[in-house]
Design a protein around this motif. Sequence first.
Motif, PDB file in Angstrom:
ATOM      1  N   GLY A 181     -13.688  30.973  53.373  1.00 24.26           N
ATOM      2  CA  GLY A 181     -14.212  29.901  52.533  1.00 24.26           C
ATOM      3  C   GLY A 181     -15.498  30.305  51.845  1.00 24.26           C
ATOM      4  O   GLY A 181     -16.344  29.464  51.546  1.00 24.26           O
ATOM      5  N   TYR A 182     -15.646  31.590  51.579  1.00 22.15           N
ATOM      6  CA  TYR A 182     -16.817  32.105  50.868  1.00 22.15           C
ATOM      7  C   TYR A 182     -16.501  32.040  49.384  1.00 22.15           C
ATOM      8  O   TYR A 182     -15.594  32.724  48.900  1.00 22.15           O
ATOM      9  N   MET A 183     -17.215  31.209  48.653  1.00 26.94           N
ATOM     10  CA  MET A 183     -16.812  30.856  47.295  1.00 26.94           C
ATOM     11  C   MET A 183     -17.436  31.718  46.210  1.00 26.94           C
ATOM     12  O   MET A 183     -17.297  31.419  45.024  1.00 26.94           O
ATOM     13  N   ARG A 184     -18.115  32.782  46.585  1.00 26.84           N
ATOM     14  CA  ARG A 184     -18.693  33.688  45.596  1.00 26.84           C
ATOM     15  C   ARG A 184     -17.813  34.940  45.473  1.00 26.84           C
ATOM     16  O   ARG A 184     -17.308  35.462  46.473  1.00 26.84           O
ATOM     17  N   LEU A 185     -17.638  35.426  44.259  1.00 30.54           N
ATOM     18  CA  LEU A 185     -16.979  36.708  44.057  1.00 30.54           C
ATOM     19  C   LEU A 185     -17.965  37.818  44.407  1.00 30.54           C
ATOM     20  O   LEU A 185     -19.092  37.839  43.904  1.00 30.54           O
ATOM     21  N   VAL A 186     -17.557  38.723  45.272  1.00 34.07           N
ATOM     22  CA  VAL A 186     -18.438  39.835  45.619  1.00 34.07           C
ATOM     23  C   VAL A 186     -18.360  40.882  44.503  1.00 34.07           C
ATOM     24  O   VAL A 186     -17.328  41.062  43.858  1.00 34.07           O
ATOM     25  N   SER A 187     -19.467  41.559  44.275  1.00 33.27           N
ATOM     26  CA  SER A 187     -19.528  42.521  43.176  1.00 33.27           C
ATOM     27  C   SER A 187     -18.763  43.786  43.520  1.00 33.27           C
ATOM     28  O   SER A 187     -18.477  44.084  44.682  1.00 33.27           O
ATOM     29  N   ASP A 188     -18.440  44.561  42.480  1.00 34.89           N
ATOM     30  CA  ASP A 188     -17.774  45.842  42.689  1.00 34.89           C
ATOM     31  C   ASP A 188     -18.640  46.770  43.541  1.00 34.89           C
ATOM     32  O   ASP A 188     -18.125  47.531  44.366  1.00 34.89           O
ATOM     33  N   ASP A 189     -19.946  46.735  43.336  1.00 38.12           N
ATOM     34  CA  ASP A 189     -20.840  47.584  44.124  1.00 38.12           C
ATOM     35  C   ASP A 189     -20.787  47.219  45.604  1.00 38.12           C
ATOM     36  O   ASP A 189     -20.777  48.093  46.476  1.00 38.12           O
ATOM     37  N   PHE A 190     -20.753  45.930  45.899  1.00 38.56           N
ATOM     38  CA  PHE A 190     -20.688  45.489  47.288  1.00 38.56           C
ATOM     39  C   PHE A 190     -19.359  45.910  47.913  1.00 38.56           C
ATOM     40  O   PHE A 190     -19.322  46.394  49.056  1.00 38.56           O
ATOM     41  N   VAL A 191     -18.270  45.741  47.180  1.00 38.14           N
ATOM     42  CA  VAL A 191     -16.958  46.179  47.664  1.00 38.14           C
ATOM     43  C   VAL A 191     -16.980  47.668  47.970  1.00 38.14           C
ATOM     44  O   VAL A 191     -16.470  48.121  49.001  1.00 38.14           O
ATOM     45  N   ALA A 192     -17.586  48.449  47.083  1.00 36.83           N
ATOM     46  CA  ALA A 192     -17.636  49.904  47.285  1.00 36.83           C
ATOM     47  C   ALA A 192     -18.416  50.260  48.548  1.00 36.83           C
ATOM     48  O   ALA A 192     -18.044  51.193  49.273  1.00 36.83           O
ATOM     49  N   ARG A 193     -19.505  49.529  48.817  1.00 36.82           N
ATOM     50  CA  ARG A 193     -20.303  49.819  50.009  1.00 36.82           C
ATOM     51  C   ARG A 193     -19.547  49.500  51.299  1.00 36.82           C
ATOM     52  O   ARG A 193     -19.799  50.112  52.336  1.00 36.82           O
ATOM     53  N   TRP A 194     -18.605  48.553  51.216  1.00 35.04           N
ATOM     54  CA  TRP A 194     -17.854  48.134  52.398  1.00 35.04           C
ATOM     55  C   TRP A 194     -16.358  48.374  52.197  1.00 35.04           C
ATOM     56  O   TRP A 194     -15.534  47.593  52.661  1.00 35.04           O
ATOM     57  N   ARG A 195     -16.039  49.463  51.532  1.00 37.05           N
ATOM     58  CA  ARG A 195     -14.656  49.775  51.180  1.00 37.05           C
ATOM     59  C   ARG A 195     -13.719  49.683  52.392  1.00 37.05           C
ATOM     60  O   ARG A 195     -13.972  50.257  53.452  1.00 37.05           O
ATOM     61  N   ASP A 196     -12.632  48.912  52.230  1.00 42.86           N
ATOM     62  CA  ASP A 196     -11.597  48.742  53.259  1.00 42.86           C
ATOM     63  C   ASP A 196     -12.121  48.079  54.519  1.00 42.86           C
ATOM     64  O   ASP A 196     -11.459  48.119  55.564  1.00 42.86           O
ATOM     65  N   ARG A 197     -13.285  47.419  54.424  1.00 43.48           N
ATOM     66  CA  ARG A 197     -13.837  46.738  55.598  1.00 43.48           C
ATOM     67  C   ARG A 197     -14.168  45.273  55.311  1.00 43.48           C
ATOM     68  O   ARG A 197     -14.883  44.639  56.073  1.00 43.48           O
ATOM     69  N   ILE A 198     -13.630  44.741  54.205  1.00 48.19           N
ATOM     70  CA  ILE A 198     -13.767  43.319  53.895  1.00 48.19           C
ATOM     71  C   ILE A 198     -12.368  42.717  53.827  1.00 48.19           C
ATOM     72  O   ILE A 198     -11.497  43.225  53.120  1.00 48.19           O
ATOM     73  N   VAL A 199     -12.155  41.636  54.576  1.00 45.80           N
ATOM     74  CA  VAL A 199     -10.863  40.943  54.547  1.00 45.80           C
ATOM     75  C   VAL A 199     -11.083  39.508  54.103  1.00 45.80           C
ATOM     76  O   VAL A 199     -12.170  38.945  54.245  1.00 45.80           O
ATOM     77  N   ASN A 200     -10.031  38.911  53.556  1.00 45.53           N
ATOM     78  CA  ASN A 200     -10.109  37.553  53.040  1.00 45.53           C
ATOM     79  C   ASN A 200      -8.795  36.851  53.320  1.00 45.53           C
ATOM     80  O   ASN A 200      -7.748  37.489  53.457  1.00 45.53           O
ATOM     81  N   ILE A 201      -8.851  35.524  53.423  1.00 45.84           N
ATOM     82  CA  ILE A 201      -7.622  34.740  53.498  1.00 45.84           C
ATOM     83  C   ILE A 201      -7.516  33.902  52.235  1.00 45.84           C
ATOM     84  O   ILE A 201      -8.507  33.294  51.787  1.00 45.84           O
ATOM     85  N   HIS A 202      -6.319  33.914  51.643  1.00 46.53           N
ATOM     86  CA  HIS A 202      -6.095  33.243  50.357  1.00 46.53           C
ATOM     87  C   HIS A 202      -4.942  32.261  50.512  1.00 46.53           C
ATOM     88  O   HIS A 202      -3.912  32.603  51.111  1.00 46.53           O
ATOM     89  N   PRO A 203      -5.064  31.040  49.975  1.00 45.39           N
ATOM     90  CA  PRO A 203      -4.049  30.006  50.192  1.00 45.39           C
ATOM     91  C   PRO A 203      -2.857  30.077  49.247  1.00 45.39           C
ATOM     92  O   PRO A 203      -2.544  29.120  48.529  1.00 45.39           O
ATOM     93  N   SER A 204      -2.200  31.225  49.223  1.00 42.47           N
ATOM     94  CA  SER A 204      -0.923  31.343  48.521  1.00 42.47           C
ATOM     95  C   SER A 204      -0.200  32.552  49.089  1.00 42.47           C
ATOM     96  O   SER A 204      -0.773  33.341  49.848  1.00 42.47           O
ATOM     97  N   LEU A 205       1.049  32.693  48.703  1.00 45.20           N
ATOM     98  CA  LEU A 205       1.833  33.860  49.111  1.00 45.20           C
ATOM     99  C   LEU A 205       1.636  34.937  48.044  1.00 45.20           C
ATOM    100  O   LEU A 205       2.424  35.087  47.127  1.00 45.20           O
TER     101      LEU A 205
END
Length: 270
Positions: free
Chosen positions: A85-109
Motif C-alpha cells: 500500500g505504498y502509493m509513491r512510484l519509486v525512482s529508477d535510481d532507487f530500483v537500481a540500488r535495490w535491484r531484485d530486492r523490492i517486491v510489491n503486491i498488485h490488485p490484478s492478475l
Amino acid sequence: MTDHKIAILISGRGSNMMALVEQARGYSVVLVASDKPDAPGLAWARERGLATWALSPRGIGKAAYEAQLDAALRAAGVTVIALAGYMRLVSDDFVARWRDRIVNIHPSLLPLYKGLDTHRRAIEAGDAEGGCSVHIVTEELDGGRLLGQARVPILPGDDADTLAARVLIAEHALYPRTLAEFVMSPADHIHAFATTLPEVETQVDGDVTRFLVDGREFATVAGDRLILPAEIAGEAIALTDAFDRPLVEDRIARAWEVTAPDRLLEVGGR
C-alpha cells in the motif's frame, strides 16, 4: 534457516503490512517505513514493538527523500523491501540500488490492468476472475517478474468495492506466503521440505546439515550441494536459485522412503 531482514513500506493503514508481520516466516520485519508521518499503520507497528521511520517528501524533493529512506533501510540491515500500500512510484535510481530486492503486491492478475482502478476495469471488461499478483519491482510500472498470484471469481452484481474486499482477503494470504518463498535460499527450501517428512531429525555442523530418520542419514546439504543415496542420485545436486524444486523434493522423499524403518512405511509412510 536464513532469517532475512525485511522493511515494509506503507502510505496508509497497511493491512497487507499487518498480514506480513503476523504471518512472518523465514524473515523478520525490522522496519516499517512511510512517506506519510501520520499513516495509521505506523501506530499499529509501534504498538507491536517494531521500529518505524517516516518522512514526507514535500519540500525536499524525491531524490532527497529517497536518499534518507535508503540510509534508514541500510542502517536497519534490510535485505528485502516489501511494498504494501505504498502509493509513491519509486525512482529508477532507487530500483537500481535495490535491484531484485523490492517486491510489491498488485490488485490484478498481471499483466492485466497495470496501474489504478484495477477492479473496475476487470468488471467492465467482463472478466470471469479478478485477483492479485506479487511481483519484483522494476523500472517498468507493475512489470517485474511474477512471484505468485491468487484468483478471485467476479460474481454477478459485483462492483469495484465488493470485488476489492474479496481480493484483499486473498492478498493477505498470498503476500506472506510468497514473500517467505522468495527470501528462502535453496538450502532453506530443502530444510523446510525435508523436515515435513515423518520423524526427521537434523544435525548441523557448520555449513553441513544432515537429515536423519530413525538415526539413519538420508540427505545432506553441504554448502551448495545436496547429497542423496547413490540409488536416488548418482552425484551431488547443485543448489542454485534455478534448481528444480519439484524434482528435488521428489528425490528427497524417495531417499526418505528407502531409509525409513518398516514401521513408518507400514502405517502409510509420508
